[in-house]
Scaffold this motif. Structure first.
Motif, PDB file in Angstrom:
ATOM      1  N   LYS A 462       0.740  -1.208  -0.039  1.00 11.65           N
ATOM      2  CA  LYS A 462       0.059   0.103   0.051  1.00 11.65           C
ATOM      3  C   LYS A 462       0.896   1.267  -0.054  1.00 11.65           C
ATOM      4  CE  LYS A 462      -4.411  -1.089   0.687  1.00 11.65           C
ATOM      5  NZ  LYS A 462      -5.504  -0.563  -0.263  1.00 11.65           N
ATOM      6  N   ALA A 463       1.813   1.176   0.677  1.00 10.84           N
ATOM      7  CA  ALA A 463       2.798   2.387   1.060  1.00 10.84           C
ATOM      8  C   ALA A 463       3.447   2.838  -0.238  1.00 10.84           C
ATOM      9  CB  ALA A 463       3.587   2.264   2.161  1.00 10.84           C
ATOM     10  N   ILE A 464       3.985   1.741  -0.799  1.00 11.09           N
ATOM     11  CA  ILE A 464       4.930   2.061  -1.934  1.00 11.09           C
ATOM     12  C   ILE A 464       3.914   2.706  -3.299  1.00 11.09           C
ATOM     13  CG2 ILE A 464       6.206   1.228  -3.943  1.00 11.09           C
ATOM     14  CD1 ILE A 464       7.346  -0.457  -1.696  1.00 11.09           C
ATOM     15  N   PHE A 465       2.893   1.702  -3.414  1.00  9.63           N
ATOM     16  CA  PHE A 465       1.982   2.228  -4.569  1.00  9.63           C
ATOM     17  C   PHE A 465       1.193   3.503  -4.469  1.00  9.63           C
ATOM     18  CE2 PHE A 465       2.023  -2.559  -5.938  1.00  9.63           C
ATOM     19  CZ  PHE A 465       2.768  -2.159  -7.236  1.00  9.63           C
ATOM     20  N   LEU A 466       0.611   3.841  -3.164  1.00 11.81           N
ATOM     21  CA  LEU A 466      -0.002   5.016  -3.093  1.00 11.81           C
ATOM     22  C   LEU A 466       0.974   6.065  -3.207  1.00 11.81           C
ATOM     23  CD1 LEU A 466      -2.304   4.219   0.214  1.00 11.81           C
ATOM     24  CD2 LEU A 466      -2.889   4.672  -2.132  1.00 11.81           C
ATOM     25  N   LYS A 467       2.110   6.195  -2.676  1.00 12.08           N
ATOM     26  CA  LYS A 467       3.052   7.211  -3.100  1.00 12.08           C
ATOM     27  C   LYS A 467       3.187   7.257  -4.542  1.00 12.08           C
ATOM     28  CE  LYS A 467       8.065   8.238  -1.781  1.00 12.08           C
ATOM     29  NZ  LYS A 467       9.292   8.028  -1.227  1.00 12.08           N
ATOM     30  N   HIS A 468       2.928   6.602  -5.513  1.00 12.84           N
ATOM     31  CA  HIS A 468       3.203   6.759  -6.971  1.00 12.84           C
ATOM     32  C   HIS A 468       1.402   6.928  -7.477  1.00 12.84           C
ATOM     33  CE1 HIS A 468       7.201   5.101  -5.818  1.00 12.84           C
ATOM     34  NE2 HIS A 468       7.639   6.000  -6.977  1.00 12.84           N
ATOM     35  N   ARG A 469       0.630   7.063  -6.622  1.00 10.71           N
ATOM     36  CA  ARG A 469      -0.876   7.357  -7.026  1.00 10.71           C
ATOM     37  C   ARG A 469      -1.419   6.203  -7.981  1.00 10.71           C
ATOM     38  NH1 ARG A 469       1.620  12.143  -8.617  1.00 10.71           N
ATOM     39  NH2 ARG A 469       1.278  11.653 -10.785  1.00 10.71           N
ATOM     40  N   VAL A 470      -0.894   4.967  -7.156  1.00 13.34           N
ATOM     41  CA  VAL A 470      -1.621   3.794  -7.691  1.00 13.34           C
ATOM     42  C   VAL A 470      -2.504   3.331  -6.818  1.00 13.34           C
ATOM     43  CG1 VAL A 470      -0.993   1.454  -8.884  1.00 13.34           C
ATOM     44  CG2 VAL A 470       0.529   3.537  -9.244  1.00 13.34           C
ATOM     45  N   PRO A 471      -3.500   2.851  -7.202  1.00 13.92           N
ATOM     46  CA  PRO A 471      -4.585   2.424  -6.178  1.00 13.92           C
ATOM     47  C   PRO A 471      -4.568   0.752  -6.391  1.00 13.92           C
ATOM     48  CG  PRO A 471      -5.745   2.987  -8.348  1.00 13.92           C
ATOM     49  CD  PRO A 471      -4.449   3.428  -8.215  1.00 13.92           C
ATOM     50  N   VAL A 472      -4.522   0.210  -5.156  1.00  8.45           N
ATOM     51  CA  VAL A 472      -4.200  -1.156  -4.671  1.00  8.45           C
ATOM     52  C   VAL A 472      -5.493  -1.945  -4.375  1.00  8.45           C
ATOM     53  CG1 VAL A 472      -2.616  -2.672  -3.392  1.00  8.45           C
ATOM     54  CG2 VAL A 472      -1.965  -0.279  -3.638  1.00  8.45           C
ATOM     55  N   GLN A 473      -5.514  -3.245  -4.765  1.00 10.82           N
ATOM     56  CA  GLN A 473      -6.591  -4.171  -4.426  1.00 10.82           C
ATOM     57  C   GLN A 473      -5.917  -5.381  -3.982  1.00 10.82           C
ATOM     58  OE1 GLN A 473      -9.933  -3.842  -4.208  1.00 10.82           O
ATOM     59  NE2 GLN A 473      -9.691  -5.634  -3.113  1.00 10.82           N
ATOM     60  N   GLU A 474      -6.045  -5.813  -2.737  1.00 13.22           N
ATOM     61  CA  GLU A 474      -5.533  -6.871  -2.209  1.00 13.22           C
ATOM     62  C   GLU A 474      -6.435  -8.134  -2.453  1.00 13.22           C
ATOM     63  OE1 GLU A 474      -2.619  -4.084  -0.613  1.00 13.22           O
ATOM     64  OE2 GLU A 474      -5.072  -4.029  -0.568  1.00 13.22           O
ATOM     65  N   ILE A 475      -6.028  -9.329  -2.555  1.00 14.98           N
ATOM     66  CA  ILE A 475      -6.714 -10.568  -2.529  1.00 14.98           C
ATOM     67  C   ILE A 475      -5.919 -11.603  -1.730  1.00 14.98           C
ATOM     68  CG2 ILE A 475      -5.993 -11.082  -4.714  1.00 14.98           C
ATOM     69  CD1 ILE A 475      -9.477 -11.728  -3.375  1.00 14.98           C
ATOM     70  N   THR A 476      -6.590 -12.228  -0.815  1.00 12.82           N
ATOM     71  CA  THR A 476      -5.987 -13.300  -0.112  1.00 12.82           C
ATOM     72  C   THR A 476      -6.118 -14.769  -0.945  1.00 12.82           C
ATOM     73  OG1 THR A 476      -7.942 -14.022   1.030  1.00 12.82           O
ATOM     74  CG2 THR A 476      -6.655 -12.291   2.019  1.00 12.82           C
ATOM     75  N   VAL A 477      -5.001 -15.519  -0.863  1.00 11.53           N
ATOM     76  CA  VAL A 477      -4.856 -16.854  -1.371  1.00 11.53           C
ATOM     77  C   VAL A 477      -6.012 -17.492  -0.886  1.00 11.53           C
ATOM     78  CG1 VAL A 477      -3.730 -19.108  -1.109  1.00 11.53           C
ATOM     79  CG2 VAL A 477      -2.444 -16.974  -1.156  1.00 11.53           C
ATOM     80  N   GLU A 478      -6.536 -17.342   0.444  1.00  9.94           N
ATOM     81  CA  GLU A 478      -7.753 -18.166   0.903  1.00  9.94           C
ATOM     82  C   GLU A 478      -8.901 -17.732   0.108  1.00  9.94           C
ATOM     83  OE1 GLU A 478      -4.556 -18.079   3.943  1.00  9.94           O
ATOM     84  OE2 GLU A 478      -5.539 -16.495   2.616  1.00  9.94           O
ATOM     85  N   THR A 479      -9.352 -16.530  -0.348  1.00 12.01           N
ATOM     86  CA  THR A 479     -10.217 -16.090  -1.035  1.00 12.01           C
ATOM     87  C   THR A 479     -10.336 -16.575  -2.404  1.00 12.01           C
ATOM     88  OG1 THR A 479     -10.688 -13.911   0.440  1.00 12.01           O
ATOM     89  CG2 THR A 479     -11.600 -14.172  -1.905  1.00 12.01           C
ATOM     90  N   MET A 480      -9.121 -16.648  -3.127  1.00 13.71           N
ATOM     91  CA  MET A 480      -8.780 -17.129  -4.417  1.00 13.71           C
ATOM     92  C   MET A 480      -9.324 -18.533  -4.402  1.00 13.71           C
ATOM     93  SD  MET A 480      -5.563 -15.456  -5.902  1.00 13.71           S
ATOM     94  CE  MET A 480      -4.230 -16.545  -4.981  1.00 13.71           C
ATOM     95  N   ASN A 481      -9.132 -19.176  -3.235  1.00 15.29           N
ATOM     96  CA  ASN A 481      -9.381 -20.662  -3.370  1.00 15.29           C
ATOM     97  C   ASN A 481     -10.846 -21.197  -2.957  1.00 15.29           C
ATOM     98  OD1 ASN A 481      -6.773 -21.608  -4.269  1.00 15.29           O
ATOM     99  ND2 ASN A 481      -6.031 -21.496  -2.179  1.00 15.29           N
ATOM    100  N   PHE A 482     -11.636 -20.070  -2.694  1.00 14.56           N
ATOM    101  CA  PHE A 482     -13.097 -20.384  -2.670  1.00 14.56           C
ATOM    102  C   PHE A 482     -13.802 -21.196  -3.701  1.00 14.56           C
ATOM    103  CE2 PHE A 482     -14.289 -16.421   0.213  1.00 14.56           C
ATOM    104  CZ  PHE A 482     -13.510 -16.988   1.140  1.00 14.56           C
ATOM    105  N   ALA A 483     -14.563 -21.865  -3.274  1.00 10.40           N
ATOM    106  CA  ALA A 483     -15.287 -22.613  -4.492  1.00 10.40           C
ATOM    107  C   ALA A 483     -16.247 -21.783  -5.072  1.00 10.40           C
ATOM    108  CB  ALA A 483     -16.245 -23.599  -3.755  1.00 10.40           C
ATOM    109  N   ASN A 484     -16.362 -21.927  -6.567  1.00 11.37           N
ATOM    110  CA  ASN A 484     -16.959 -20.742  -7.358  1.00 11.37           C
ATOM    111  C   ASN A 484     -18.231 -20.286  -6.823  1.00 11.37           C
ATOM    112  OD1 ASN A 484     -14.635 -20.753  -9.153  1.00 11.37           O
ATOM    113  ND2 ASN A 484     -15.645 -22.018 -10.788  1.00 11.37           N
ATOM    114  N   GLN A 485     -19.393 -21.232  -6.264  1.00 16.47           N
ATOM    115  CA  GLN A 485     -20.418 -20.904  -5.819  1.00 16.47           C
ATOM    116  C   GLN A 485     -20.253 -19.693  -4.512  1.00 16.47           C
ATOM    117  OE1 GLN A 485     -22.985 -22.433  -8.152  1.00 16.47           O
ATOM    118  NE2 GLN A 485     -23.638 -22.084  -6.091  1.00 16.47           N
ATOM    119  N   GLN A 486     -19.370 -19.898  -3.780  1.00 22.03           N
ATOM    120  CA  GLN A 486     -18.821 -18.887  -2.817  1.00 22.03           C
ATOM    121  C   GLN A 486     -18.088 -17.688  -3.383  1.00 22.03           C
ATOM    122  OE1 GLN A 486     -16.812 -20.490   0.360  1.00 22.03           O
ATOM    123  NE2 GLN A 486     -17.073 -18.517   1.793  1.00 22.03           N
TER     124      GLN A 486
END
Length: 767
Positions: A462-486
């Motif tokens: 967050k700190a590095i990208f915000l300093k260069h005015r780049v918005p950041v979207q994080e995603i956890t490994v756990e969320t990526m591995n959700f079943a598609n229904q979830q």
């Protein structure tokens, strides 16, 4: 049809009651001494014109009045005296019955005898470790149009943690104390209450028969073991259970949480309140010797004692085009049918996305990005007529964009330094290529949240990208591995937050034509002081500014200042913010302007006056203000006996809970409003939703409480962080999100707080 019931009963003195009240000049020390020395013999309170007198009422017929003069008071016309006398009558009653009184007034707080300890009785835990139900009593005056004011007693139900063993006992049980706060017992002024605790400091080490402390404020740097008690917070109770029960601790904690959830549910909470009032009604209480206290039935629609004006506020109409012709009350459906509000004007249509992830997750991240960008049209949810494909279009088609250009930058490991190196590589690639990143998507691990801020890759990126005015979207490994229904639901929320972060406007509120320029301004703050007992607090003021249709205009923050300088710095911030909007929109000095402030901390009269002076300095002559305090902690609870609840995975949730949007006006300047209803609870164990109290400052010059209440509700339905409604108006909710992120960023090495004073302040970086 609702069947509302308030956690309150009307109280009044017996017909024709008069009382002799002693009066003497007010002095703070004198009043404290009288209360301490004559507790239980006399009732004392500050009163009179401008609060310049001490009023006294003898509580025994043989005692004479105390004071320079004695006034006879007609209690039927003195609710200002009946209310505190009634609370004192309850206190005297609980003391006589041997009930443990935790606090004597405002609120009167008593340990409930039934149920007893919520910790499981068969777990073998010591008696000194408890979680208990607490009853709180407060008095209020309810006002309703066309009705006489009603003095009421309210009864609330809470939980309280108890660790009634000193540090010697805890150490004997091998319970570590280092890094945890301890307190010393504090003798209350009123001898009828049990001792309270005053925080002493954080344990640095054990030194023989004493604890060496840090963060002690102006207190001593050590405390004797026998005088130190572990601060009775829930996490400390659980800490004790974990060390006492070892492998059996998880089940015991779950059982205690289940018991607490059961007793705080709507039906159980209402039953306990009813039972308590029924019990008190049968005790023949007296305000004073010979003056009976009459306790009515609970205030309810069924008993025809409900006098408050109520309204079920409808979800706001959302608009998905500048012409205002494409509308819907459901944000997700509106987006899929119409596209975003700014679909014609948003640029660039082709996004450049930097993706940062750990090297061994590249394949999983690539597969996830395909789902995020292109959608999952084959995944449907719901049944019958409610069948739908929540994420059929994907990010690109839903927001009418072109295929994105994606570049992946691999982090060599999972440390903050590894992530920082990958981020700097991404920044260098953009610089060398002569372009700017539209967005950075960063894969993180769920366990990162347990790391210290300075070691957390989440904050490092967050700190590095915000300093260069780049918005950041994080995603956890756990969320990526959700079943598609979830996963479709997580992708839904991620998509709207991402579009808002890159500068898009998903939708706005349908605004009504009005003659005045109107701004809705949220005021919050962040305490930069890491030590809880620090004498010199460092505060950053946070301001979020919206147009009346909910368009996010900008945020502003003060520099870090001492508490004494906070008010002045905040006023400067407000002046900057209003000036920016005024100049951008071309306001004339004679234009009608309405400024509505949402504040989480009640403003003093002087602060409200200062805001008015700041606006005068801007040369605006036709300005009206409304200072609306969003009060989270108050004694009011409302139940709806017509609400049968909704089935959830762990049972029926929201039984007796009013619907979201219900408002009840309790005075000209106060309204109760449900931002969360029974259907909004995630599970049955979430308990009973409580209303938020909206309180209008008395110096407000715009005083339409109905308008302000509806607007506050509309702003809670207008969050671009996710599709579900926010628990508070976004004016306050966004400030909380900002404070949470800034709190972590400030500990990142080389983080520059001035970053947030630049162009990034006009973006939704905090979503």
């Amino acid at each position: 049809m609702t069947k509302l019931i308030l956690n309150a009963v009307r109280i009044r003195p017996a017909e024709g009651s008069h009382l002799l009240v002693g009066v003497q000049p007010y002095d703070k020390e004198t009043l404290a001494g009288l209360r301490r020395e004559r507790a239980g013999q006399y009732f004392f309170r500050r009163g009179g014109v401008d609060g310049n007198s001490i009023l006294s009422v003898p509580l025994d017929a043989v005692l004479a009045s105390i004071g320079n003069q004695v006034d006879e008071v007609d209690l039927s016309k003195a609710h200002w005296l009946v209310a505190p006398l009634a609370l004192d009558a309850l206190l005297r009653t609980f003391v006589r019955l041997g009930r443990p009184v935790i606090r004597a007034a405002h609120p009167l707080r008593v340990l409930s005898q039934r149920p007893a300890n919520l910790l499981p009785t068969d777990a073998g835990l010591p008696e000194w470790l408890q979680r208990r139900i607490v009853l709180e009593f407060e008095t209020r005056t309810l006002w309703a149009t066309g009705s006489k004011p009603q003095t009421v007693i309210l009864c609330s139900v809470r939980t309280r943690n108890i660790i009634d063993a000193d540090s010697r006992v805890l150490l004997e049980h091998d319970i570590p104390l280092i890094g945890r706060y301890v307190a010393r017992k504090h003798l209350e002024d009123d001898p009828r209450t049990i001792d309270s605790f005053k925080l002493a400091g954080r344990v640095a080490r054990v030194d023989g028969g004493r604890l060496i402390l840090e963060d002690t404020g102006d207190g001593p740097q050590w405390i004797a073991l026998q005088d130190a008690f572990l601060e009775p917070r829930k996490e400390n109770v659980n800490w004790c259970i974990e060390h006492l029960l070892k492998g059996r601790a998880v089940r015991a904690i779950e059982q205690a949480d289940d018991a607490a959830a059961h007793h705080l549910s709507g039906p159980q909470r209402l039953e306990l309140i009813r039972r308590t009032f029924d019990y008190l009604r049968g005790l023949d209480l007296e305000l004073a010797p010979g003056v009976a206290l009459e306790i009515g039935q609970m205030i309810s629609q069924a008993a025809n004692t409900w006098r408050q004006r109520t309204e079920a506020i409808q979800k706001p109409l959302l608009v998905f085009d500048p012409d205002g012709t494409r509308t819907d009350r459901w944000n997700e459906r509106g987006l899929d049918q119409h596209g975003p509000y700014d679909r014609r004007s948003f640029t660039p249509k082709q996004l450049r996305i930097a993706v940062v992830c750990q090297a061994h997750y590249e394949g999983q991240v690539d597969a996830f990005l395909a789902k995020f960008l292109e959608g999952l049209p084959e995944i449907q949810t719901g049944k019958g007529e409610w069948v739908r494909a929540p994420y059929a279009k994907g990010f690109v088609r839903r927001y009418m964009l072109e295929s994105a250009k994606i570049t992946l930058f691999a982090a060599r490991g999972q440390r903050a330094n590894d992530y920082a190196a990958a981020c700097r590589e991404a920044i260098a690639a953009a610089t060398n290529g002569g372009f700017e990143w539209s967005l950075a998507i960063v894969q993180i691990d769920q366990e990162f949240k347990d790391l210290r801020d300075e070691l957390n890759p989440y904050y490092a990126t967050k700190a590095i990208f915000l300093k260069h005015r780049v918005p950041v979207q994080e995603i956890t490994v756990e969320t990526m591995n959700f079943a598609n229904q979830q996963l479709v639901f997580a992708l839904n929320n991620m998509s709207v937050a991402t579009y808002a972060k890159i500068g898009g406007i998903p939708w706005l509120l349908k605004s009504q034509p009005r003659g005045a320029h109107e701004l809705v301004i949220g005021i919050g703050s962040q305490d930069l002081t890491s030590d809880r007992l620090a004498q010199r607090k460092r505060i950053v003021g946070l301001t979020t500014v919206f147009s009346s249709d909910g368009n996010y205009l900008l945020d502003d923050m003060t520099a870090a200042v001492d508490y004494d300088g906070y008010a002045s710095a905040l006023l400067d911030s407000l002046k900057r913010s209003i000036s920016q909007v005024r100049n951008a929109d071309g306001w004339r000095s004679s234009d009608d302007v309405r400024l509505i402030f949402h504040v989480f901390k009640e403003m003093a009269d002087g602060e409200a006056e200062a805001v008015g002076k700041v606006v005068q300095q801007l040369g605006l002559t036709q300005v009206k203000f409304a200072f609306l305090h969003i009060v989270d902690h108050h004694p009011f609870a409302i139940f709806d006996e017509a609400s049968k609840g909704t089935r959830s995975r762990d049972g029926m949730k929201g039984v007796l809970a009013p619907e979201r949007g219900l408002s009840a006006q309790i005075s000209d300047r106060e309204t109760l409003l449900f931002f969360t209803g029974g259907r909004d609870l995630k599970q049955a164990r979430d308990g009973h939703p409580m209303p938020t109290l909206l309180r209008l400052h008395r110096q407000s010059t715009f005083q339409d409480m109905t308008y302000l209440t509806r607007q506050a509700f509309d702003f809670s339905c207008h969050s671009w962080r996710m599709f579900t409604p926010a628990p508070l108006p976004i004016t306050i909710h966004y400030s909380e999100l900002m404070a949470r992120l800034l709190s972590g960023l400030r500990n990142v090495p080389d983080w520059d707080p001035d970053t947030m004073l630049g162009p990034v302040s006009r973006t939704r970086w905090f979503l």
